[in-house]
Design a protein around this motif. Structure first.
Motif, PDB file in Angstrom:
ATOM      1  N   GLN A  16       0.799  -1.222   0.000  1.00 35.68           N
ATOM      2  CA  GLN A  16       0.000   0.000   0.000  1.00 35.68           C
ATOM      3  C   GLN A  16       0.829   1.267   0.000  1.00 35.68           C
ATOM      4  O   GLN A  16       0.899   1.985   0.973  1.00 35.68           O
ATOM      5  CB  GLN A  16      -0.957   0.020   1.196  1.00 35.68           C
ATOM      6  CG  GLN A  16      -2.153  -0.876   1.039  1.00 35.68           C
ATOM      7  CD  GLN A  16      -2.226  -1.853   2.165  1.00 35.68           C
ATOM      8  OE1 GLN A  16      -1.872  -1.523   3.278  1.00 35.68           O
ATOM      9  NE2 GLN A  16      -2.644  -3.062   1.887  1.00 35.68           N
ATOM     10  N   ASP A  17       1.488   1.490  -1.107  1.00 36.45           N
ATOM     11  CA  ASP A  17       2.143   2.769  -1.320  1.00 36.45           C
ATOM     12  C   ASP A  17       3.322   3.025  -0.374  1.00 36.45           C
ATOM     13  O   ASP A  17       3.799   4.125  -0.259  1.00 36.45           O
ATOM     14  CB  ASP A  17       1.118   3.890  -1.180  1.00 36.45           C
ATOM     15  CG  ASP A  17       1.600   5.167  -1.849  1.00 36.45           C
ATOM     16  OD1 ASP A  17       1.152   6.234  -1.448  1.00 36.45           O
ATOM     17  OD2 ASP A  17       2.469   5.075  -2.735  1.00 36.45           O
ATOM     18  N   CYS A  18       3.749   2.020   0.351  1.00 33.99           N
ATOM     19  CA  CYS A  18       4.904   2.217   1.216  1.00 33.99           C
ATOM     20  C   CYS A  18       6.169   1.905   0.421  1.00 33.99           C
ATOM     21  O   CYS A  18       6.345   0.783  -0.028  1.00 33.99           O
ATOM     22  CB  CYS A  18       4.852   1.280   2.418  1.00 33.99           C
ATOM     23  SG  CYS A  18       3.681   1.817   3.638  1.00 33.99           S
ATOM     24  N   ILE A  19       7.012   2.899   0.270  1.00 32.44           N
ATOM     25  CA  ILE A  19       8.281   2.635  -0.413  1.00 32.44           C
ATOM     26  C   ILE A  19       9.242   2.001   0.596  1.00 32.44           C
ATOM     27  O   ILE A  19      10.048   1.156   0.253  1.00 32.44           O
ATOM     28  CB  ILE A  19       8.823   3.925  -1.056  1.00 32.44           C
ATOM     29  CG1 ILE A  19       9.888   3.601  -2.099  1.00 32.44           C
ATOM     30  CG2 ILE A  19       9.338   4.901  -0.039  1.00 32.44           C
ATOM     31  CD1 ILE A  19      10.115   4.699  -3.093  1.00 32.44           C
ATOM     32  N   VAL A  42       6.907   4.823   4.897  1.00 30.13           N
ATOM     33  CA  VAL A  42       7.318   5.994   4.136  1.00 30.13           C
ATOM     34  C   VAL A  42       6.581   5.962   2.804  1.00 30.13           C
ATOM     35  O   VAL A  42       6.726   5.018   2.033  1.00 30.13           O
ATOM     36  CB  VAL A  42       8.839   6.001   3.901  1.00 30.13           C
ATOM     37  CG1 VAL A  42       9.234   7.246   3.154  1.00 30.13           C
ATOM     38  CG2 VAL A  42       9.585   5.902   5.210  1.00 30.13           C
ATOM     39  N   HIS A  43       5.770   6.962   2.549  1.00 30.31           N
ATOM     40  CA  HIS A  43       4.971   6.983   1.320  1.00 30.31           C
ATOM     41  C   HIS A  43       5.836   7.305   0.121  1.00 30.31           C
ATOM     42  O   HIS A  43       6.858   7.988   0.242  1.00 30.31           O
ATOM     43  CB  HIS A  43       3.844   8.002   1.429  1.00 30.31           C
ATOM     44  CG  HIS A  43       2.863   7.667   2.497  1.00 30.31           C
ATOM     45  ND1 HIS A  43       1.878   8.508   2.890  1.00 30.31           N
ATOM     46  CD2 HIS A  43       2.736   6.561   3.270  1.00 30.31           C
ATOM     47  CE1 HIS A  43       1.166   7.963   3.851  1.00 30.31           C
ATOM     48  NE2 HIS A  43       1.683   6.776   4.102  1.00 30.31           N
ATOM     49  N   VAL A  76      12.382  -4.607   8.022  1.00 30.75           N
ATOM     50  CA  VAL A  76      12.511  -3.326   7.341  1.00 30.75           C
ATOM     51  C   VAL A  76      12.470  -3.643   5.858  1.00 30.75           C
ATOM     52  O   VAL A  76      13.366  -4.297   5.338  1.00 30.75           O
ATOM     53  CB  VAL A  76      13.844  -2.635   7.702  1.00 30.75           C
ATOM     54  CG1 VAL A  76      13.955  -1.325   6.967  1.00 30.75           C
ATOM     55  CG2 VAL A  76      13.947  -2.419   9.191  1.00 30.75           C
ATOM     56  N   LYS A  77      11.394  -3.233   5.204  1.00 28.29           N
ATOM     57  CA  LYS A  77      11.253  -3.547   3.785  1.00 28.29           C
ATOM     58  C   LYS A  77      11.459  -2.292   2.960  1.00 28.29           C
ATOM     59  O   LYS A  77      10.855  -1.258   3.226  1.00 28.29           O
ATOM     60  CB  LYS A  77       9.871  -4.123   3.499  1.00 28.29           C
ATOM     61  CG  LYS A  77       9.726  -5.551   3.950  1.00 28.29           C
ATOM     62  CD  LYS A  77       8.403  -6.111   3.514  1.00 28.29           C
ATOM     63  CE  LYS A  77       8.330  -7.594   3.851  1.00 28.29           C
ATOM     64  NZ  LYS A  77       6.988  -8.107   3.582  1.00 28.29           N
ATOM     65  N   VAL A  78      12.333  -2.383   1.971  1.00 30.58           N
ATOM     66  CA  VAL A  78      12.584  -1.278   1.063  1.00 30.58           C
ATOM     67  C   VAL A  78      12.167  -1.735  -0.329  1.00 30.58           C
ATOM     68  O   VAL A  78      12.567  -2.829  -0.758  1.00 30.58           O
ATOM     69  CB  VAL A  78      14.072  -0.884   1.081  1.00 30.58           C
ATOM     70  CG1 VAL A  78      14.314   0.274   0.135  1.00 30.58           C
ATOM     71  CG2 VAL A  78      14.502  -0.503   2.484  1.00 30.58           C
TER      72      VAL A  78
END
Lengths: 271, 378
Positions: A16-19, A42-43, A76-78
């Motif tokens: 959902q739009d999380c970078i 972080v959007h 922590v997902k990037v």
């Protein structure tokens, strides 16, 4: 931007739009618990500022996002994947798509300004030297570094110039994600203002997501879309400047009281 | 991750349209480094070919996203000028304006024709500055000793003892290992030769003189130069990089008194002790090999040793130890204090410190050999 944003939304639809997505993060150094059940999203396309007292784990959080430190628990997902359980090629592409401005620049002292900025480009092994030259000169022009400095060594540069060259290096690969660790620390007000201006203009030109750690209130107010306040081992408040200011947490109150005194200073100067 | 979309071929980046007799090259998709990376060579070639056609319309309005790599790719294909007919979106205008006034890279300063001469001259000058620097450092240390003699409370005992531990106690293992092995090898090879002449018992003379007078001090000195010399140089160098040296200066604490002097004194004390230790272990190794090879008993070896090796040799070895130890520390500190705050200089400084220290140690040994040529030999 909306078009691209939507496009990327579909790509990251599972988050959902999380970078960047931090979930249930727990960090501990010996007996000292730094983060406990910390959640953060972080959007895409926003500028998020991390704020907190010293020792609240801002820089640690940033380092975990960069994959420099491993969290004890939590993820922590990037770009929708964790740094510690994805394959090499994916990790490489994440690294290429993110740029970092370290607090003291972290320029390679053995390389000249030009070679510092050219280094990540050369490491790709797919650009020819004339393209690299144009890209480096473009990046140096973007951060307002005069060409006559291109052959200087980092040791011969002033603090402000080191920051700008480091920014040029962070931008070398046109990252979608930019990490700034205290971008204006150690710069005088005028320089720090021009640095913030620079990042703002670059943002309109290049459209990236920025995560920054800062203590500087003017940087905070001019640059950030949202502010995340770290205290008591987790994010106590997140939102725009006004929303965060209204929060009743003692740390936030005292932090923005300092802001208040700064506006007082501005008033005195105006008088 | 499927998030990064890699177009299958370069043709996915543009299409050619022609209407009313005008041909239009419409660029499509994302022109970013991640998408372009695989197709850069083909795209450069194809765009360069299209750029030859003067009447071609370049339509960039359908590009989803363009970054500097995309701009530079087009710019290079256009041979660094805008094509006659270019259709841009307003938001793309900015970045193309930037690339338009791209400055050229300044040429690096060229070597002049006299460079062999100037290089030689600067080498000589460098040697001179090193010499004067060392002399100044020694002078400063003498002044410090004079000052400390009148202010005994200021003597940096803690630093001296820390250095004694780090350069002495912690070096016991490696010096013992190397000494023991050299002792065994030397004894084994010598005894084979001596056996041929039936001069077995002279192994005690050979080992005694060579180890106590030469090998023990030299082995210890070279090991310490590599081990402690490099760490001293690196430590001072990192202190320069992290501005710790500047912090000491502004607190009014001279570097020579708090950093250099304890190292010189510490190593000056540790070194002769290490020399005795190395010599003893090397003799032990030699004795062991002699027993195995020649059947020489330990009792005989130990009782014969004082008779065939004059005690002057031991004092000579200890003297070498003191001189070499202080010299190594001095050289290490001299190079450490000259390191500039960058990584290159740190590496170069440490290398030249160790090389210089080992060379000087061997020169000192040669000088001792000449000066004391008639001492301690029967």
């Amino acid at each position: 931007m909306t078009l691209i944003g939507d496009d990327q939304n579909t790509q990251y639809n599972n988050v959902q739009d999380c970078i960047i997505e931090v979930k249930g993060l727990h960090t501990q150094f010996g007996e000292n618990v730094v983060h406990q059940d910390l959640n953060l999203c972080v959007h895409n396309g926003e500028v998020l500022a991390l704020v907190g007292g010293s020792g609240s784990g801002k820089t640690t959080l940033l380092r975990q996002m960069l994959g420099l430190e491993t969290p004890v628990h939590g993820t922590v997902k990037v770009f929708g994947c964790s740094r510690f359980d994805c394959d090499y090629n994916l990790l490489k592409s994440i690294r290429i798509r993110s740029g970092v401005l370290f607090q003291s620049g972290a320029l390679f002292s053995a390389l000249s300004v030009y070679d510092n900025v050219a280094f990540p480009l050369r490491e790709l092994h797919s650009l020819n030297e004339s393209m690299i030259r144009d890209l480096v000169m473009l990046k140096l022009a973007m951060v307002a570094i005069d060409t006559k400095h291109a052959n200087k060594m980092p040791a011969d540069l002033s603090g402000g110039m080191i920051k700008r060259v480091a920014l040029a290096r962070a931008l070398a690969l046109d990252p979608e994600l930019l990490f700034l660790d205290e971008p204006t620390a150690g710069l005088d007000p005028e320089l720090s203002e021009s640095f913030v201006e620079l990042i703002l203009t670059l943002r309109t030109e290049m459209k990236f997501t920025i995560i920054m750690v800062t203590h500087d209130l003017s940087t905070l107010s001019t640059l950030s879309d949202r502010i995340a306040v770290l205290a008591d081992q987790h994010v106590v408040a997140i939102g725009n400047l006004k929303e965060v200011c209204d929060h009743q947490h003692p740390f936030i109150q005292s932090f923005f009281k300092a802001a208040h005194s700064q506006t007082k200073l501005a008033k005195i100067v105006r008088r | 991750m499927s998030a990064i979309y890699h177009p299958p071929s370069s043709s996915a980046f543009y299409r050619l349209a022609s209407e009313n007799g005008l041909s239009r090259l419409i660029l499509i998709g994302a022109y970013t480094l991640t998408t372009l990376e695989q197709h850069l060579p083909t795209l450069t070639a194809e765009f360069s070919a299209y750029a030859q056609k003067k009447e071609l319309y370049w339509d960039l309005t359908e590009i989803e996203q363009i970054d500097t790599t995309g701009v530079v790719l087009l710019w290079q294909a256009w041979n660094k000028k805008r094509p006659e007919y270019l259709i841009l979106r307003p938001d793309q205008e900015n970045i193309f304006k930037r690339v338009n006034k791209l400055p050229a890279l300044p040429k690096p300063t060229r070597h002049d024709l006299w460079w062999p001469l100037t290089a030689l001259g600067s080498r000589a000058l460098l040697l001179w500055t090193h010499l004067t620097g060392l002399i100044i450092l020694i002078g400063q240390l003498l002044l410090d000793i004079k000052y400390l003699a009148t202010h005994p409370t200021r003597i940096p005992w803690r630093e001296i003892s820390a250095n004694l531990y780090r350069t002495g106690a912690q070096a016991l293992g490696i010096t013992a290992l190397v000494g023991f092995l050299i002792g065994i090898v030397l004894s084994y090879l010598s005894s084979q030769q001596l056996q041929m002449f039936g001069a077995d018992i002279f192994i005690v003379n050979i080992l005694g003189i060579s180890i106590i007078r030469e090998l023990g001090p030299m082995l210890a000195a070279i090991l310490v130069a590599g081990r402690s010399g490099s760490s001293m140089t690196a430590q001072l160098g990192v202190m320069r990089v992290t501005q710790e040296l500047d912090a000491l200066t502004v607190m009014g604490i001279p570097h020579s008194q708090r950093l250099v002097l304890p190292k010189v004194i510490g190593l000056g004390i540790a070194m002769p002790l290490l020399v005795i230790w190395t010599s003893a272990i090397a003799l032990l190794g030699g004795m062991l090999a002699a027993q195995l090879q020649l059947g020489l008993s330990y009792q005989y070896f130990i009782s014969a040793l004082p008779n065939v090796v004059p005690i002057a040799n031991l004092w000579l070895g200890l003297g070498k130890g003191i001189v070499c130890g202080m010299t190594i520390a001095l050289i290490a500190c001299h190079f450490g204090l000259r390191i500039k705050p960058n990584t290159e200089s740190l590496g170069a400084g440490t290398t030249s410190s160790v090389v210089t220290a080992i060379t000087v140690v061997i020169i000192i040994d040669a000088l001792f050999a000449i000066v004391f040529s008639d001492v301690g030999l029967m």
